[in-house]
Each structure stands twice: as structure tokens, then as C-alpha cells.
Design a protein around this motif. Structure first.
Motif, mmCIF file in Angstrom:
data_model
loop_
_atom_site.group_PDB
_atom_site.id
_atom_site.type_symbol
_atom_site.label_atom_id
_atom_site.label_comp_id
_atom_site.label_asym_id
_atom_site.label_seq_id
_atom_site.Cartn_x
_atom_site.Cartn_y
_atom_site.Cartn_z
ATOM 1 N N UNK A 55 47.632 51.115 30.224
ATOM 2 C CA UNK A 55 46.673 50.034 30.403
ATOM 3 C C UNK A 55 46.154 49.944 31.829
ATOM 4 N N UNK A 56 44.939 49.410 31.655
ATOM 5 C CA UNK A 56 44.103 49.334 32.907
ATOM 6 C C UNK A 56 44.286 48.046 33.756
ATOM 7 N N UNK A 57 44.486 47.986 34.746
ATOM 8 C CA UNK A 57 44.703 46.768 35.659
ATOM 9 C C UNK A 57 43.388 46.630 36.773
ATOM 10 N N UNK A 58 42.927 45.471 36.610
ATOM 11 C CA UNK A 58 41.966 45.103 37.604
ATOM 12 C C UNK A 58 42.904 44.587 38.948
ATOM 13 N N UNK A 59 42.763 44.899 40.001
ATOM 14 C CA UNK A 59 43.559 44.445 41.277
ATOM 15 C C UNK A 59 42.591 43.511 42.078
ATOM 16 N N UNK A 60 43.156 42.271 42.031
ATOM 17 C CA UNK A 60 42.470 41.135 42.597
ATOM 18 C C UNK A 60 43.353 40.646 43.933
ATOM 19 N N UNK A 61 42.598 40.435 44.860
ATOM 20 C CA UNK A 61 42.896 40.027 46.245
ATOM 21 C C UNK A 61 42.700 38.274 46.092
ATOM 22 N N UNK A 62 43.930 37.536 45.887
ATOM 23 C CA UNK A 62 44.176 36.010 45.799
ATOM 24 C C UNK A 62 44.031 35.877 47.447
ATOM 25 N N UNK A 73 43.757 49.936 38.836
ATOM 26 C CA UNK A 73 44.858 50.659 38.850
ATOM 27 C C UNK A 73 45.289 50.830 37.462
ATOM 28 N N UNK A 74 46.479 51.340 37.007
ATOM 29 C CA UNK A 74 46.931 51.537 35.545
ATOM 30 C C UNK A 74 48.583 51.326 35.510
#
Length: 161
Positions: A55-62, A73-74
Motif C-alpha cells: 500500500x502507498x503512503x503519503x508522508x505528511x509533516x503536521x 512511503x509504502x
């Protein structure tokens, strides 16, 4: 355990860059880490029940200036008990979570790509294909959330380096 995959899912995972950034993921051994410390039941359910290898992951800086999607990422390991919940010295310790009946789960992710330019929250709001994205909904605070295939595609098109 490797599951049979029928279709790929996509996710957005939030991290504060002062705690764990995309650069930290890049520098981790094998560019891989476990995603621990999630203490929200809905996010836990996504990790425990729905996230699959590949599965694909959007890496988000909060909690960043500006908050932004900073890379991809995956998922490389499916949900398993979050061991930080059992460690009384860990900030994510939960005395109600038992090894025999774990409450909290985590997954492992691997770095795929860091964007040359982060995709800021304010810029995401300007993309019509993302108007229904969970991240952009009023009151959305989940640290792990689903992303539709169309939203994933739109973000990948915007961020082609």
C-alpha cells in the motif's frame, strides 16, 4: 505473514517533523521503520485491519511551517501489536493494553521518495481533484487516514520531480 492482495490502498500518515521526519525515515536502517504510538481507535483499525504490504503512503509533516505532504512511503509489514504500549518507560505506554490482548497496533513503512518541494496544505486546498480528501475536511485530525486512488494519482502528478 504476507496477505493476498487484491487491490492497492493508499494512506496518509502524519508525523511531526521534530519527532520523526521524512529525513529520519531516509536515514533509518534499510529506510524502514515501525509506525508506533498511534492511540486513536479509528487509525488503529486502519493499521490493524486494512493496511497491506505494498500500500502507498503519503508522508505528511503536521505541526510544521507549513504543514505539508513531503514524500512517499509504502507499507512493508502489516499490522502487529505496538510494543510501545507494553513498555512502562515509553511515552506511548498503555497499562490497559496486554500482550495477550493488545489494544494498539503498528505497521512498518519504507521510504520511497522525498519530494523536492513539499506539497503544502494551502496548496492542496487549491487542487479540485482533492476537494473531498479526508485531510482537507473541517475537523480532520486523524494521524492515519485513507486516500482514494484518484487523490493519490493527483498528488503523484503534481509532485513529479
Amino acid at each position: 505473514m504476507v496477505s493476498k492482495k487484491t487491490e492497492q490502498n493508499y494512506w496518509l500518515m502524519k508525523s511531526e517533523p521534530s519527532v520523526f521526519s521524512i529525513k529520519d525515515l531516509e536515514q533509518a536502517p534499510k529506510q524502514t521503520t515501525h509506525w508506533d504510538g498511534v492511540r486513536n481507535y479509528q487509525a488503529r483499525n486502519f493499521m490493524r485491519d486494512q493496511m497491506k504490504i505494498g500500500d502507498g503512503v503519503l508522508f505528511y509533516h503536521s505541526n510544521a511551517d507549513p504543514p505539508a505532504i513531503v514524500g512517499l512511503a509504502e507499507i512493508v509489514k502489516e499490522g502487529y501489536p505496538d510494543f510501545t504500549a507494553f513498555d512502562s518507560e515509553d511515552p506511548h505506554y498503555d497499562p490497559k493494553s496486554k500482550k495477550s490482548e493488545p489494544t494498539w497496533y503498528m505497521v512498518d513503512i519504507k521510504h520511497v521518495r522525498t519530494f523536492k518541494q513539499p506539497l503544502a496544505l494551502e496548496d492542496l486546498r487549491k487542487v479540485s481533484a482533492l476537494r473531498n480528501m479526508v485531510l482537507l475536511q473541517k475537523g480532520s485530525r486523524l494521524s492515519v487516514q485513507p486516500v482514494t486512488p484518484a487523490e493519490w494519482k493527483a498528488i503523484c502528478q503534481i509532485t513529479q520531480d
